[in-house]
Design an enzyme around this catalytic site. Structure first.
Site, PDB file in Angstrom:
ATOM      1  CB  SER A  83      32.064 -46.576  29.648  1.00 10.03           C
ATOM      2  OG  SER A  83      32.677 -45.266  29.185  1.00 10.03           O
ATOM      3  CB  CYS A  84      36.031 -49.080  27.802  1.00  7.88           C
ATOM      4  SG  CYS A  84      35.096 -48.944  26.701  1.00  7.88           S
ATOM      5  CB  ILE A 115      31.998 -56.792  31.171  1.00  5.66           C
ATOM      6  CG1 ILE A 115      32.337 -55.816  30.111  1.00  5.66           C
ATOM      7  CG2 ILE A 115      32.707 -56.298  32.517  1.00  5.66           C
ATOM      8  CD1 ILE A 115      33.704 -55.255  29.853  1.00  5.66           C
ATOM      9  CG  HIS A 124      37.669 -47.301  22.454  1.00  5.23           C
ATOM     10  ND1 HIS A 124      36.559 -47.607  21.442  1.00  5.23           N
ATOM     11  CD2 HIS A 124      37.247 -48.241  23.437  1.00  5.23           C
ATOM     12  CE1 HIS A 124      35.585 -48.049  22.181  1.00  5.23           C
ATOM     13  NE2 HIS A 124      35.568 -48.434  23.333  1.00  5.23           N
ATOM     14  NE  ARG A 146      34.270 -52.003  21.146  1.00  7.06           N
ATOM     15  CZ  ARG A 146      33.193 -51.492  21.401  1.00  7.06           C
ATOM     16  NH1 ARG A 146      32.621 -50.550  20.888  1.00  7.06           N
ATOM     17  NH2 ARG A 146      32.469 -52.093  22.771  1.00  7.06           N
TER      18      ARG A 146
HETATM   19  P1  NAD Z   1      27.500 -58.632  26.580  1.00 11.80           P
HETATM   20  O1  NAD Z   1      26.453 -58.498  25.620  1.00 11.80           O
HETATM   21  O2  NAD Z   1      28.860 -59.225  25.938  1.00 11.80           O
HETATM   22  O3  NAD Z   1      27.239 -59.431  27.996  1.00 11.80           O
HETATM   23  C1  NAD Z   1      26.091 -59.334  28.477  1.00 11.80           C
HETATM   24  C2  NAD Z   1      25.540 -60.827  29.101  1.00 11.80           C
HETATM   25  O4  NAD Z   1      24.772 -60.279  30.004  1.00 11.80           O
HETATM   26  C3  NAD Z   1      25.088 -61.669  27.921  1.00 11.80           C
HETATM   27  O5  NAD Z   1      25.665 -62.784  28.163  1.00 11.80           O
HETATM   28  C4  NAD Z   1      23.554 -61.518  28.095  1.00 11.80           C
HETATM   29  O6  NAD Z   1      23.199 -62.675  27.550  1.00 11.80           O
HETATM   30  C5  NAD Z   1      23.380 -61.265  29.353  1.00 11.80           C
HETATM   31  N1  NAD Z   1      22.259 -60.813  29.877  1.00 11.80           N
HETATM   32  C6  NAD Z   1      20.989 -60.548  28.778  1.00 11.80           C
HETATM   33  N2  NAD Z   1      20.016 -60.035  29.919  1.00 11.80           N
HETATM   34  C7  NAD Z   1      20.258 -60.397  30.998  1.00 11.80           C
HETATM   35  C8  NAD Z   1      19.654 -60.107  32.261  1.00 11.80           C
HETATM   36  N3  NAD Z   1      18.269 -59.755  32.473  1.00 11.80           N
HETATM   37  N4  NAD Z   1      20.331 -60.248  33.492  1.00 11.80           N
HETATM   38  C9  NAD Z   1      21.644 -60.681  33.581  1.00 11.80           C
HETATM   39  N5  NAD Z   1      22.221 -60.903  32.309  1.00 11.80           N
HETATM   40  C10 NAD Z   1      21.696 -60.732  31.211  1.00 11.80           C
HETATM   41  O7  NAD Z   1      27.777 -57.204  27.135  1.00 11.80           O
HETATM   42  P2  NAD Z   1      29.228 -56.506  27.511  1.00 11.80           P
HETATM   43  O8  NAD Z   1      29.929 -56.080  26.667  1.00 11.80           O
HETATM   44  O9  NAD Z   1      29.997 -57.485  28.606  1.00 11.80           O
HETATM   45  O10 NAD Z   1      28.577 -55.319  28.494  1.00 11.80           O
HETATM   46  C11 NAD Z   1      28.232 -55.511  29.893  1.00 11.80           C
HETATM   47  C12 NAD Z   1      28.152 -54.206  30.418  1.00 11.80           C
HETATM   48  O11 NAD Z   1      29.466 -53.699  30.406  1.00 11.80           O
HETATM   49  C13 NAD Z   1      27.476 -52.977  29.725  1.00 11.80           C
HETATM   50  O12 NAD Z   1      26.914 -52.046  30.579  1.00 11.80           O
HETATM   51  C14 NAD Z   1      28.569 -52.355  28.786  1.00 11.80           C
HETATM   52  O13 NAD Z   1      28.261 -50.859  28.621  1.00 11.80           O
HETATM   53  C15 NAD Z   1      29.537 -52.350  29.828  1.00 11.80           C
HETATM   54  N6  NAD Z   1      30.879 -52.380  29.303  1.00 11.80           N
HETATM   55  C16 NAD Z   1      31.195 -52.965  27.882  1.00 11.80           C
HETATM   56  C17 NAD Z   1      32.416 -52.827  27.444  1.00 11.80           C
HETATM   57  C18 NAD Z   1      32.734 -53.541  26.228  1.00 11.80           C
HETATM   58  O14 NAD Z   1      33.513 -52.843  25.384  1.00 11.80           O
HETATM   59  N7  NAD Z   1      32.145 -54.709  25.885  1.00 11.80           N
HETATM   60  C19 NAD Z   1      33.644 -51.938  28.034  1.00 11.80           C
HETATM   61  C20 NAD Z   1      33.242 -51.407  29.165  1.00 11.80           C
HETATM   62  C21 NAD Z   1      31.880 -51.615  29.803  1.00 11.80           C
END
Ligand code: NAD
Length: 343
Positions: free
Chosen positions: A140-141, A13, A220, A169
């Site tokens: 969320s998504c 994200i 999804h 998914r």
């Molecule tokens: P991700 O794991 O792809 O990315 C998270 C990033 O944050 C990683 O690069 C990780 O190294 C980094 N990180 C770890 N600890 C950290 C810290 N203390 N401070 C800052 N960065 C840190 O996760 P994502 O899929 O991008 O999800 C991020 C957020 O978005 C979550 O809340 C998730 O629920 C939400 N989200 C995800 C999706 C999806 O499908 N991927 C969709 C909608 C919302």
């Protein structure tokens, strides 16, 4: 004045939000914060983004990889007007104290509990109620997709009852450690948490959700049955309303889009963002109306649907657009998303 934006957490994200911020004429991307070197950190540097170390990461590790570091999270926050937290689920809540100490407003993501922020946000759903808040959570998504649809149905015909099964998914394409790779996993929380999450945007919306997880990485799919309060004149009225709403993409029968593989192939051909599909995808063929009963499928690209919402949430915090529709139009123009078709 351009809004100076920091992105903390540069994964699925975070990297997309950073690129989206970078495309907005009223925003400046100050930099992105990462915990450790990776191909994504390398791409950030190649794009000219300033890289900061966060979450207990080591500056030495970045420098050993040949990646220049502009500072730590505190340095990034000092130069920013707002931070988008895109850290993993629940880590945003841990980061909250850091943002409070820096005195910066923040946009959290949907992996956090609703009480992490002053309000949950969806641009079509509750932009006005979120203006001027110091902290917002972009839902969320799945919740974003449902909230967009809810905005249309509530306003036009009213919702008496809504049942949704979410076919989720298993993992994002780049995730190697999640599954299942063979099986269908029912979610034994009944109803699932998604309905109450939509109610953080639309309190009292009569929606009940259930979910299963399936072995795919693409999108999804929501299987919807609504009983509307007033009957539309026919399916064409519903399809026209969706076509006239930003962030909905309809596929016609003649396009031969059987399912999510072709949707994502279309997205790759279109080439917006990271070959993303930021809109709710609705099949014209997959919508049926029987009186007040509406059945339809929609597909949600989990990696990108929340990206435009993050941009609008930033504007809502600073009350930087005339209203929600103005912000949505500005965001979508900058991202290259097609405008809605007049009804
Ligand atoms: P991700 O794991 O792809 O990315 C998270 C990033 O944050 C990683 O690069 C990780 O190294 C980094 N990180 C770890 N600890 C950290 C810290 N203390 N401070 C800052 N960065 C840190 O996760 P994502 O899929 O991008 O999800 C991020 C957020 O978005 C979550 O809340 C998730 O629920 C939400 N989200 C995800 C999706 C999806 O499908 N991927 C969709 C909608 C919302």
């Amino acid at each position: 004045m351009r809004i100076r934006v920091a992105v903390n957490g540069y994964g699925t994200i975070g990297k997309r939000v950073a690129d989206a911020v970078n495309r907005q004429s009223d925003m400046t991307l100050v930099g992105v914060a990462k915990t450790r070197p990776s191909f994504e950190a390398r791409r950030a540097v190649e794009k000219g983004y300033r890289l900061y170390v966060t979450g207990g990461g080591s500056r030495d590790e970045f420098e050993a990889a040949g990646l220049p570091v502009a500072g730590g999270l505190d340095d990034l926050l000092r130069d920013a007007d707002i931070v988008v937290d895109a850290a993993p689920d629940k880590v945003g809540a841990e980061n909250r104290a850091i943002y409070a100490r820096a005195g910066k407003p923040v946009i959290f993501q949907g992996g956090e509990k609703a009480n992490v922020a002053e309000a949950s946000f969806n641009a079509l759903g509750n932009y006005d109620a979120c203006r001027g808040k110091r902290s917002l959570r972009v839902v969320s998504c799945n919740t974003t997709g449902l909230a967009r649809a809810a905005a249309v149905f509530r306003a036009r015909w009213g919702v008496e009852h809504w049942e949704v099964t979410l076919v989720r998914r298993a993992s994002d394409p780049a995730e190697t450690k999640r599954g299942p790779i063979n099986g269908i996993l029912p979610t034994f929380q009944l109803p699932s948490h998604h309905g109450p999450d939509v109610q953080t945007i639309f309190p009292g919306l009569p929606i009940a959700t259930t979910a299963v997880v399936v072995p795919t990485t693409l999108m999804h799919v929501h299987v919807n049955h609504l009983r509307l309060e007033r009957a539309p004149s026919g399916p064409a009225e519903v399809l026209d309303a969706l076509r006239a709403t930003p962030r909905f993409h309809l596929f016609a029968r003649w396009e031969h889009v059987d399912g999510t593989p072709q949707v994502m192939e279309y997205a790759r051909d279109r080439g917006i963002g990271h070959n993303d599909m930021m809109e709710n995808v609705v099949w014209e063929d997959g919508l049926r109306l029987e009186g007040r009963d509406l059945y339809f499928f929609q597909a949600i690209h989990q990696e990108s649907i929340v990206v435009p919402e993050n941009i609008d949430a930033i504007r809502a915090v600073f009350d930087a657009a005339k209203d929600g529709p103005a912000s949505i139009a500005q965001t979508d123009r900058a991202l290259g998303l097609p405008p809605p078709r007049a009804a």
